[in-house]
Motif scaffolding. Sequence first.
Motif, PDB file in Angstrom:
ATOM      1  N   GLN A   1      42.189  17.386  -1.147  1.00 63.81           N
ATOM      2  CA  GLN A   1      41.032  16.757  -0.531  1.00 63.81           C
ATOM      3  C   GLN A   1      40.773  17.333   0.861  1.00 63.81           C
ATOM      4  N   ALA A   2      41.839  17.665   1.586  1.00 62.50           N
ATOM      5  CA  ALA A   2      41.661  18.263   2.905  1.00 62.50           C
ATOM      6  C   ALA A   2      41.054  19.661   2.782  1.00 62.50           C
ATOM      7  N   ARG A   3      41.474  20.397   1.775  1.00 64.77           N
ATOM      8  CA  ARG A   3      41.001  21.774   1.604  1.00 64.77           C
ATOM      9  C   ARG A   3      39.593  21.857   1.030  1.00 64.77           C
ATOM     10  N   PHE A   4      39.288  20.986   0.042  1.00 65.48           N
ATOM     11  CA  PHE A   4      38.028  21.121  -0.694  1.00 65.48           C
ATOM     12  C   PHE A   4      37.047  19.972  -0.477  1.00 65.48           C
ATOM     13  N   GLY A   5      37.471  18.926   0.188  1.00 63.46           N
ATOM     14  CA  GLY A   5      36.582  17.798   0.448  1.00 63.46           C
ATOM     15  C   GLY A   5      36.044  17.182  -0.827  1.00 63.46           C
ATOM     16  N   ASP A   6      34.737  16.894  -0.844  1.00 68.31           N
ATOM     17  CA  ASP A   6      34.145  16.214  -1.997  1.00 68.31           C
ATOM     18  C   ASP A   6      33.839  17.161  -3.162  1.00 68.31           C
ATOM     19  N   ARG A   7      34.262  18.420  -3.063  1.00 67.66           N
ATOM     20  CA  ARG A   7      34.048  19.347  -4.180  1.00 67.66           C
ATOM     21  C   ARG A   7      35.058  19.142  -5.303  1.00 67.66           C
ATOM     22  N   VAL A   8      36.103  18.344  -5.043  1.00 60.44           N
ATOM     23  CA  VAL A   8      37.086  18.043  -6.088  1.00 60.44           C
ATOM     24  C   VAL A   8      37.256  16.541  -6.218  1.00 60.44           C
ATOM     25  N   THR A   9      37.592  16.109  -7.407  1.00 61.97           N
ATOM     26  CA  THR A   9      37.943  14.724  -7.673  1.00 61.97           C
ATOM     27  C   THR A   9      39.351  14.725  -8.238  1.00 61.97           C
ATOM     28  N   CYS A  10      40.224  13.941  -7.656  1.00 60.49           N
ATOM     29  CA  CYS A  10      41.622  13.906  -8.080  1.00 60.49           C
ATOM     30  C   CYS A  10      41.952  12.534  -8.650  1.00 60.49           C
ATOM     31  N   GLN A  11      42.699  12.541  -9.732  1.00 62.18           N
ATOM     32  CA  GLN A  11      43.179  11.304 -10.334  1.00 62.18           C
ATOM     33  C   GLN A  11      44.677  11.433 -10.565  1.00 62.18           C
ATOM     34  N   VAL A  12      45.413  10.428 -10.152  1.00 64.87           N
ATOM     35  CA  VAL A  12      46.855  10.393 -10.385  1.00 64.87           C
ATOM     36  C   VAL A  12      47.126   9.216 -11.306  1.00 64.87           C
ATOM     37  N   HIS A  13      47.821   9.488 -12.391  1.00 68.19           N
ATOM     38  CA  HIS A  13      48.167   8.444 -13.359  1.00 68.19           C
ATOM     39  C   HIS A  13      49.672   8.257 -13.331  1.00 68.19           C
ATOM     40  N   ARG A  14      50.111   7.082 -12.955  1.00 64.90           N
ATOM     41  CA  ARG A  14      51.537   6.797 -12.887  1.00 64.90           C
ATOM     42  C   ARG A  14      52.128   6.803 -14.301  1.00 64.90           C
ATOM     43  N   GLY A  15      53.246   7.463 -14.432  1.00 63.68           N
ATOM     44  CA  GLY A  15      53.947   7.520 -15.712  1.00 63.68           C
ATOM     45  C   GLY A  15      55.438   7.406 -15.483  1.00 63.68           C
TER      46      GLY A  15
END
Length: 68
Positions: A12-26
């Motif tokens: 997010q720091a590098r690409f800002g709003d050009r990427v969307t990240c999702q983390v799924h706990r497993g």
Amino acid sequence: MPQATGLVADLQARFGDRVTCQVHRGDRGVFDVVADGDKIFSKDQLGRFPRRGEVGDMIAPLLARPRR
């Protein structure tokens, strides 16, 4: 999970709003990175977590190409 959330912060720091990240706990230690529907990193296949900047370096060329 701290490594995954750190990676999200880096992206997010590098690409800002050009990427969307999702983390799924497993609970199985799976860590895959998918960009535009393509798996670009797999902890299971490589046997390691990505190095700092590695995933961003994989994503940068994808952001530079024309959208599908």
